[in-house]
Design an enzyme around this catalytic site. Structure first.
Site, PDB file in Angstrom:
ATOM      1  N   TYR A   1      46.052  33.783  46.911  1.00 35.24           N
ATOM      2  CA  TYR A   1      44.637  33.374  46.842  1.00 35.24           C
ATOM      3  C   TYR A   1      44.435  32.001  47.500  1.00 35.24           C
ATOM      4  CZ  TYR A   1      39.983  32.795  44.743  1.00 35.24           C
ATOM      5  OH  TYR A   1      38.634  32.609  44.540  1.00 35.24           O
TER       6      TYR A   1
ATOM      7  N   ILE B   1      33.572  29.562  38.025  1.00 31.64           N
ATOM      8  CA  ILE B   1      32.225  30.113  37.857  1.00 31.64           C
ATOM      9  C   ILE B   1      32.320  31.319  36.915  1.00 31.64           C
ATOM     10  CG2 ILE B   1      30.208  31.035  39.104  1.00 31.64           C
ATOM     11  CD1 ILE B   1      30.965  28.166  40.012  1.00 31.64           C
TER      12      ILE B   1
ATOM     13  N   LYS C   1      42.147  31.103  50.785  1.00 34.08           N
ATOM     14  CA  LYS C   1      40.980  30.209  50.730  1.00 34.08           C
ATOM     15  C   LYS C   1      41.188  28.965  51.603  1.00 34.08           C
ATOM     16  CE  LYS C   1      38.481  32.821  48.065  1.00 34.08           C
ATOM     17  NZ  LYS C   1      37.290  33.488  48.590  1.00 34.08           N
TER      18      LYS C   1
HETATM   19  N1  LIG Z   1      34.335  33.267  40.048  1.00 32.81           N
HETATM   20  C1  LIG Z   1      34.879  32.124  40.407  1.00 32.81           C
HETATM   21  O1  LIG Z   1      35.174  31.251  39.565  1.00 32.81           O
HETATM   22  C2  LIG Z   1      35.130  31.807  41.844  1.00 32.81           C
HETATM   23  C3  LIG Z   1      35.606  30.527  42.173  1.00 32.81           C
HETATM   24  C4  LIG Z   1      35.847  30.218  43.499  1.00 32.81           C
HETATM   25  C5  LIG Z   1      35.598  31.144  44.492  1.00 32.81           C
HETATM   26  N2  LIG Z   1      35.149  32.381  44.144  1.00 32.81           N
HETATM   27  C6  LIG Z   1      34.925  33.327  45.246  1.00 32.81           C
HETATM   28  O2  LIG Z   1      33.598  33.818  45.195  1.00 32.81           O
HETATM   29  C7  LIG Z   1      33.575  35.152  45.705  1.00 32.81           C
HETATM   30  C8  LIG Z   1      32.905  36.068  44.686  1.00 32.81           C
HETATM   31  O3  LIG Z   1      33.641  36.001  43.470  1.00 32.81           O
HETATM   32  P1  LIG Z   1      33.145  36.685  42.107  1.00 32.81           P
HETATM   33  O4  LIG Z   1      33.659  35.831  41.014  1.00 32.81           O
HETATM   34  O5  LIG Z   1      31.708  37.000  42.185  1.00 32.81           O
HETATM   35  O6  LIG Z   1      34.036  38.017  42.140  1.00 32.81           O
HETATM   36  P2  LIG Z   1      33.729  39.476  41.606  1.00 32.81           P
HETATM   37  O7  LIG Z   1      35.078  40.116  41.424  1.00 32.81           O
HETATM   38  O8  LIG Z   1      32.786  39.460  40.450  1.00 32.81           O
HETATM   39  O9  LIG Z   1      32.974  40.155  42.855  1.00 32.81           O
HETATM   40  C9  LIG Z   1      33.622  40.410  44.060  1.00 32.81           C
HETATM   41  C10 LIG Z   1      32.895  41.521  44.796  1.00 32.81           C
HETATM   42  O10 LIG Z   1      33.598  41.793  46.026  1.00 32.81           O
HETATM   43  C11 LIG Z   1      33.694  43.207  46.183  1.00 32.81           C
HETATM   44  N3  LIG Z   1      34.831  43.539  47.033  1.00 32.81           N
HETATM   45  C12 LIG Z   1      36.146  43.471  46.716  1.00 32.81           C
HETATM   46  N4  LIG Z   1      36.890  43.912  47.742  1.00 32.81           N
HETATM   47  C13 LIG Z   1      36.038  44.256  48.732  1.00 32.81           C
HETATM   48  C14 LIG Z   1      36.208  44.780  50.045  1.00 32.81           C
HETATM   49  N5  LIG Z   1      37.416  45.053  50.549  1.00 32.81           N
HETATM   50  N6  LIG Z   1      35.106  45.017  50.791  1.00 32.81           N
HETATM   51  C15 LIG Z   1      33.857  44.776  50.288  1.00 32.81           C
HETATM   52  N7  LIG Z   1      33.644  44.286  49.057  1.00 32.81           N
HETATM   53  C16 LIG Z   1      34.719  44.029  48.293  1.00 32.81           C
HETATM   54  C17 LIG Z   1      33.839  43.733  44.762  1.00 32.81           C
HETATM   55  O11 LIG Z   1      33.550  45.134  44.656  1.00 32.81           O
HETATM   56  C18 LIG Z   1      32.860  42.853  43.998  1.00 32.81           C
HETATM   57  O12 LIG Z   1      31.548  43.379  44.012  1.00 32.81           O
HETATM   58  C19 LIG Z   1      35.022  35.523  46.025  1.00 32.81           C
HETATM   59  O13 LIG Z   1      35.288  35.278  47.393  1.00 32.81           O
HETATM   60  C20 LIG Z   1      35.812  34.563  45.164  1.00 32.81           C
HETATM   61  O14 LIG Z   1      37.100  34.330  45.667  1.00 32.81           O
HETATM   62  C21 LIG Z   1      34.904  32.737  42.850  1.00 32.81           C
END
Ligand SMILES: NC(=O)c1ccc[n+]([C@@H]2O[C@H](COP(=O)([O-])OP(=O)(O)OC[C@H]3O[C@@H](n4cnc5c(N)ncnc54)[C@H](O)[C@@H]3O)[C@@H](O)[C@H]2O)c1
Length: 246
Positions: free
Chosen positions: A154, A187, A158
């Protein structure tokens, strides 16, 4: 004031979590939204965004597959006519200590989190270049800047997103296209729900603002970077992390 009326966006990974909130906030500011996700499910995300009074359509798309992305982006352009904003948000985690991490877990995280952003950016770049403008916003993470054990895949993905963002910003700036990254901290989404309560309590203590963020905090930053007001900002990484990365 942010006004995205007359603009359209592609948001990847947008059926839930941060991606869905981004789709909603862009729509609230007037933008049409194409929701791309590997799983569209019952299309409740599309219904939610359409209810905000903008054009919205869902597309089943594995964003790590170049052939699928090419075909889906062609369809999106046919449906929307013009795209102004690309948000590369789709992401996954497959955490484990490096010595126990399976090769496929390293590869799949790099493919979905990093390779997809390259593929989707390539798929829209010529359209943006012809229009002499466009906004690309890539979802990085605080873990791409300062990280922790168990996230070799991861963190690498990133950190890679940050490099990709800066290089693409240099290449596309002459055509009026901006490329920026957002680095969320912790988040409240399905991704962080998997963490044990003790870990959440520890993070809350370490975060200067003493709480996890909400998807809307990230979505508001995306809407700003997508707006005309952010036209002089490119190649940047904006932390949305309650001060954790300071
Ligand atoms: N939640 C956090 O604390 C956090 C922190 C830093 C960064 N992020 C980043 O934010 C983004 C969203 O995170 P989230 O927490 O909403 O995650 P989440 O798991 O709730 O949502 C991720 C979405 O991506 C979709 N997805 C997965 N693989 C895919 C693919 N191959 N093609 C198309 N869609 C695909 C999933 O179906 C899902 O709807 C991610 O890039 C994550 O790394 C999240």
């Amino acid at each position: 004031m942010i006004d995205l009326k007359g603009k359209s966006a592609i948001v990847t990974g947008a059926t839930r979590g941060i991606g869905l909130e981004i789709a909603k906030v862009l729509a609230e500011n007037g933008a049409g939204v194409a929701i791309l996700d590997i799983q569209l499910g019952d299309e409740s995300s599309v219904k939610e965004v359409s209810a905000l009074g903008v054009q919205c359509k869902g597309y089943a798309c594995d964003v790590s597959n170049p052939e699928t992305v090419e075909a889906v982006f062609k369809q999106v352009l046919a449906d929307f006519g013009k795209i102004d904003i690309l948000v590369n948000n789709a992401g996954i985690t497959r955490d484990n200590l490096m010595i126990r991490m399976k090769q496929e877990d390293f590869d799949s995280v790099l493919n979905v989190n990093l390779r997809s952003a390259f593929i989707c950016t390539k798929a829209i770049a010529q359209h943006f270049m012809r229009n002499r403008g466009g906004r690309i916003i890539n979802m990085a993470s605080i873990n791409g800047i300062r990280t922790q054990a168990g996230q070799a895949n991861y963190a690498a993905s990133k950190a890679g997103i940050i490099g990709l963002t800066k290089s693409n910003a240099m290449e596309l700036s002459a055509r009026g296209i901006t490329v920026n990254a957002i680095a969320p901290g912790f988040i409240k989404t399905a991704m962080t729900e998997k963490l044990p309560p003790e870990a959440i309590a520890k993070y809350k203590e370490a975060i200067p603002l003493k709480d996890l963020g909400n998807p809307r905090d990230v979505a508001n930053a995306v809407a700003f970077l997508a707006s005309d007001e952010a036209g002089y900002i490119t190649g940047q990484v904006l932390g949305v992390d309650g001060g954790l990365g300071a």
